[in-house]
Design a protein around this motif. Structure first.
Motif, PDB file in Angstrom:
ATOM      1  N   ARG A 157      16.621  15.605  32.671  1.00 18.01           N
ATOM      2  CA  ARG A 157      17.650  15.103  31.888  1.00 18.01           C
ATOM      3  C   ARG A 157      19.035  15.164  32.493  1.00 18.01           C
ATOM      4  NH1 ARG A 157      16.900  17.369  27.047  1.00 18.01           N
ATOM      5  NH2 ARG A 157      14.810  16.605  26.807  1.00 18.01           N
ATOM      6  N   GLU A 158      19.298  16.195  32.975  1.00 21.01           N
ATOM      7  CA  GLU A 158      20.464  16.998  33.639  1.00 21.01           C
ATOM      8  C   GLU A 158      20.689  16.155  35.062  1.00 21.01           C
ATOM      9  OE1 GLU A 158      20.431  21.131  33.643  1.00 21.01           O
ATOM     10  OE2 GLU A 158      21.048  21.253  31.447  1.00 21.01           O
ATOM     11  N   GLU A 159      19.543  15.905  35.748  1.00 19.40           N
ATOM     12  CA  GLU A 159      19.619  15.307  36.958  1.00 19.40           C
ATOM     13  C   GLU A 159      19.844  13.896  36.952  1.00 19.40           C
ATOM     14  OE1 GLU A 159      15.858  16.594  38.698  1.00 19.40           O
ATOM     15  OE2 GLU A 159      16.552  18.706  39.354  1.00 19.40           O
ATOM     16  N   ASN A 160      18.990  13.445  35.999  1.00 16.11           N
ATOM     17  CA  ASN A 160      19.227  11.925  35.684  1.00 16.11           C
ATOM     18  C   ASN A 160      20.580  11.388  35.393  1.00 16.11           C
ATOM     19  OD1 ASN A 160      16.654  11.148  36.021  1.00 16.11           O
ATOM     20  ND2 ASN A 160      15.930  11.290  33.951  1.00 16.11           N
ATOM     21  N   GLU A 161      21.336  12.491  34.386  1.00 18.69           N
ATOM     22  CA  GLU A 161      22.869  12.039  34.130  1.00 18.69           C
ATOM     23  C   GLU A 161      23.592  12.298  35.484  1.00 18.69           C
ATOM     24  OE1 GLU A 161      23.489  14.887  30.801  1.00 18.69           O
ATOM     25  OE2 GLU A 161      22.298  13.907  29.476  1.00 18.69           O
ATOM     26  N   ALA A 162      23.379  13.127  36.547  1.00 19.13           N
ATOM     27  CA  ALA A 162      23.994  13.470  37.216  1.00 19.13           C
ATOM     28  C   ALA A 162      23.818  12.156  38.465  1.00 19.13           C
ATOM     29  CB  ALA A 162      23.763  14.927  38.240  1.00 19.13           C
TER      30      ALA A 162
END
Length: 79
Positions: free
Chosen positions: A63-68
């Protein structure tokens, strides 16, 4: 002086023995139920807490990688 009554002594001994048997039966019943529950749970393919936490951590990282990546894409579109 008080005399001992054989009837009451016998009843007392019988009740003591009955309590011992009842406690033994309780222990056996608990062990049997625990064994049945363990087998039932093993047959259901439930995940362990450790497996759940590992997948949860992986999902959070994704999720964090997708947001970045979304933020980078948005920045590129803004240029």
């Amino acid at each position: 002086m008080q005399t001992r009554n054989k009837f009451f002594d016998d009843m007392s001994q019988m009740m003591t023995n009955a309590m011992g048997v009842a406690q033994g039966a309780k222990g056996e019943a608990e062990n049997a139920l625990k064994g049945m529950m363990d087998r039932w749970l093993a047959d259901r393919d439930f995940v362990t807490r450790e497996e759940f936490d590992a997948v949860r951590a992986m999902a959070q990282k994704a999720r964090e990688e997708n947001e970045a990546l979304k933020a980078r894409l948005d920045a590129m579109d803004a240029k």
